[in-house]
Design a protein around this motif. Structure first.
Motif, mmCIF file in Angstrom:
data_model
loop_
_atom_site.group_PDB
_atom_site.id
_atom_site.type_symbol
_atom_site.label_atom_id
_atom_site.label_comp_id
_atom_site.label_asym_id
_atom_site.label_seq_id
_atom_site.Cartn_x
_atom_site.Cartn_y
_atom_site.Cartn_z
ATOM 1 N N VAL A 284 0.836 -1.205 0.000
ATOM 2 C CA VAL A 284 0.000 0.000 0.000
ATOM 3 C C VAL A 284 0.868 1.251 0.000
ATOM 4 C CG1 VAL A 284 -1.800 1.267 1.253
ATOM 5 C CG2 VAL A 284 -1.911 -1.236 1.086
ATOM 6 N N ALA A 285 1.944 1.262 0.789
ATOM 7 C CA ALA A 285 2.828 2.432 0.848
ATOM 8 C C ALA A 285 3.420 2.749 -0.524
ATOM 9 C CB ALA A 285 3.939 2.195 1.870
ATOM 10 N N LYS A 286 3.896 1.732 -1.219
ATOM 11 C CA LYS A 286 4.489 1.952 -2.542
ATOM 12 C C LYS A 286 3.454 2.452 -3.539
ATOM 13 C CE LYS A 286 8.086 -1.477 -1.823
ATOM 14 N NZ LYS A 286 8.548 -2.844 -2.141
ATOM 15 N N ALA A 287 2.230 1.918 -3.469
ATOM 16 C CA ALA A 287 1.170 2.369 -4.376
ATOM 17 C C ALA A 287 0.832 3.838 -4.130
ATOM 18 C CB ALA A 287 -0.071 1.495 -4.215
ATOM 19 N N ILE A 288 0.782 4.223 -2.860
ATOM 20 C CA ILE A 288 0.509 5.631 -2.534
ATOM 21 C C ILE A 288 1.627 6.507 -3.093
ATOM 22 C CG2 ILE A 288 0.308 7.331 -0.676
ATOM 23 C CD1 ILE A 288 -0.924 5.003 1.037
ATOM 24 N N ARG A 289 2.870 6.123 -2.838
ATOM 25 C CA ARG A 289 4.014 6.918 -3.312
ATOM 26 C C ARG A 289 3.993 7.051 -4.838
ATOM 27 N NH1 ARG A 289 9.732 4.460 -2.642
ATOM 28 N NH2 ARG A 289 8.853 3.267 -4.339
ATOM 29 N N GLU A 290 3.700 5.965 -5.524
ATOM 30 C CA GLU A 290 3.698 5.987 -6.985
ATOM 31 C C GLU A 290 2.508 6.751 -7.559
ATOM 32 O OE1 GLU A 290 6.276 4.942 -8.846
ATOM 33 O OE2 GLU A 290 7.217 4.561 -6.903
ATOM 34 N N SER A 291 1.490 7.007 -6.735
ATOM 35 C CA SER A 291 0.297 7.699 -7.229
ATOM 36 C C SER A 291 0.518 9.180 -7.483
ATOM 37 C CB SER A 291 -0.858 7.527 -6.240
ATOM 38 O OG SER A 291 -0.657 8.334 -5.079
ATOM 39 N N ASP A 292 1.589 9.734 -6.921
ATOM 40 C CA ASP A 292 1.822 11.178 -7.050
ATOM 41 C C ASP A 292 3.322 11.446 -6.967
ATOM 42 O OD1 ASP A 292 2.003 13.962 -6.770
ATOM 43 O OD2 ASP A 292 0.187 14.063 -5.545
ATOM 44 N N PRO A 293 3.925 11.912 -8.046
ATOM 45 C CA PRO A 293 5.376 12.158 -8.033
ATOM 46 C C PRO A 293 5.802 13.250 -7.050
ATOM 47 C CG PRO A 293 4.392 12.885 -10.114
ATOM 48 C CD PRO A 293 3.318 12.190 -9.338
ATOM 49 N N ALA A 294 4.856 14.012 -6.520
ATOM 50 C CA ALA A 294 5.194 15.057 -5.547
ATOM 51 C C ALA A 294 5.437 14.491 -4.152
ATOM 52 C CB ALA A 294 4.097 16.110 -5.503
ATOM 53 N N ILE A 295 5.078 13.227 -3.910
ATOM 54 C CA ILE A 295 5.276 12.627 -2.583
ATOM 55 C C ILE A 295 6.768 12.403 -2.363
ATOM 56 C CG2 ILE A 295 4.856 10.587 -1.150
ATOM 57 C CD1 ILE A 295 2.093 10.365 -2.540
ATOM 58 N N LYS A 296 7.278 12.958 -1.265
ATOM 59 C CA LYS A 296 8.705 12.888 -0.937
ATOM 60 C C LYS A 296 9.015 11.892 0.178
ATOM 61 C CE LYS A 296 9.635 16.424 -3.639
ATOM 62 N NZ LYS A 296 9.125 16.093 -4.947
ATOM 63 N N GLY A 297 8.004 11.506 0.938
ATOM 64 C CA GLY A 297 8.183 10.587 2.060
ATOM 65 C C GLY A 297 6.825 10.184 2.592
ATOM 66 N N MET A 298 6.845 9.455 3.708
ATOM 67 C CA MET A 298 5.578 8.994 4.274
ATOM 68 C C MET A 298 5.752 8.724 5.763
ATOM 69 S SD MET A 298 3.297 5.719 3.093
ATOM 70 C CE MET A 298 3.021 6.486 1.500
ATOM 71 N N ASN A 299 4.770 9.125 6.529
ATOM 72 C CA ASN A 299 4.706 8.767 7.938
ATOM 73 C C ASN A 299 3.765 7.584 8.088
ATOM 74 O OD1 ASN A 299 5.306 11.909 8.150
ATOM 75 N ND2 ASN A 299 5.980 10.910 10.026
ATOM 76 N N LEU A 300 4.180 6.602 8.868
ATOM 77 C CA LEU A 300 3.311 5.504 9.269
ATOM 78 C C LEU A 300 2.986 5.754 10.724
ATOM 79 C CD1 LEU A 300 5.082 2.392 7.743
ATOM 80 C CD2 LEU A 300 3.299 3.810 6.739
ATOM 81 N N GLU A 301 1.712 5.746 11.050
ATOM 82 C CA GLU A 301 1.298 6.046 12.417
ATOM 83 C C GLU A 301 0.358 4.958 12.907
ATOM 84 O OE1 GLU A 301 -1.610 9.339 14.279
ATOM 85 O OE2 GLU A 301 0.090 10.173 13.184
ATOM 86 N N VAL A 302 0.645 4.454 14.088
ATOM 87 C CA VAL A 302 -0.211 3.457 14.719
ATOM 88 C C VAL A 302 -0.453 3.918 16.141
ATOM 89 C CG1 VAL A 302 -0.492 1.035 15.318
ATOM 90 C CG2 VAL A 302 0.881 1.643 13.332
ATOM 91 N N ASN A 303 -1.705 4.207 16.462
ATOM 92 C CA ASN A 303 -2.076 4.648 17.802
ATOM 93 C C ASN A 303 -2.756 3.476 18.501
ATOM 94 O OD1 ASN A 303 -1.273 7.283 17.039
ATOM 95 N ND2 ASN A 303 -3.252 7.600 16.093
ATOM 96 N N ASN A 304 -2.262 3.100 19.661
ATOM 97 C CA ASN A 304 -2.780 1.934 20.379
ATOM 98 C C ASN A 304 -3.327 2.358 21.727
ATOM 99 O OD1 ASN A 304 -1.932 -0.437 18.596
ATOM 100 N ND2 ASN A 304 -0.097 0.821 18.719
ATOM 101 N N GLY A 305 -4.660 2.384 21.837
ATOM 102 C CA GLY A 305 -5.327 2.811 23.056
ATOM 103 C C GLY A 305 -5.693 4.278 22.993
ATOM 104 N N GLU A 306 -6.734 4.614 23.734
ATOM 105 C CA GLU A 306 -7.211 6.000 23.736
ATOM 106 C C GLU A 306 -6.126 6.979 24.151
ATOM 107 O OE1 GLU A 306 -11.011 6.803 25.586
ATOM 108 O OE2 GLU A 306 -11.688 4.765 25.104
ATOM 109 N N ILE A 307 -5.304 6.602 25.133
ATOM 110 C CA ILE A 307 -4.264 7.511 25.615
ATOM 111 C C ILE A 307 -3.246 7.843 24.525
ATOM 112 C CG2 ILE A 307 -2.707 5.720 26.511
ATOM 113 C CD1 ILE A 307 -2.254 7.629 28.943
#
Length: 145
Positions: A72-95
């Protein structure tokens, strides 16, 4: 789909009860645009099994569901040549900021350093000595299965 919850927002999306802008789907996972679009292309990747967060994953779950992150990350990056990087975020728990209690990974494209996205991190290294670091490392090691 017996492993889905009746009232879970993401389980409803998996079942097709709530529409989504799906970018990838197979028997294991679904990836769809996050409605907030922190940046253009912001996508969520979710397992098609109701797991509340990463603490509910078995090794088998991790192998089954997390293997699709690069796809999925590679597909997103390839979808727009303006993308320079990517943050992956995983939030676990309400806090930790988890708003929907169904495991999900945010894939947030980055277009420039001044895109207004804030990634808050605090440097607390001045509060730790070698002894403190080793104590924390040992406490974590002692709980590995």
């Amino acid at each position: 789909m017996s492993e889905l919850e009746k009232d879970c927002l993401f389980c409803k999306i998996i079942r097709g009860e709530i529409p989504s802008y799906t970018v990838f789907e197979n028997d294991d996972v679904k990836a769809f645009l996050d409605i907030s679009q922190v940046t253009k292309g912001h996508t969520l990747l979710i397992p098609k099994k109701h797991l509340e967060n990463i603490f509910d994953y078995s090794q088998e779950d991790a192998a089954k569901y997390l293997q699709y992150i690069p796809t999925v990350a590679k597909a997103i990056r390839e979808s727009d040549p303006a993308i320079k990087g990517m943050n992956l975020e995983v939030n676990n728990g309400e806090i930790a900021g988890q708003a929907v209690m169904h495991s999900h990974i945010h894939l947030i494209p980055r277009y420039s350093e001044d895109d207004d996205m804030v990634v808050p991190h605090v440097d607390n290294s001045s509060q730790y000595s070698e002894k403190n670091y080793q104590a924390v490392a040992n406490a974590i090691k002692s709980n590995l299965e």
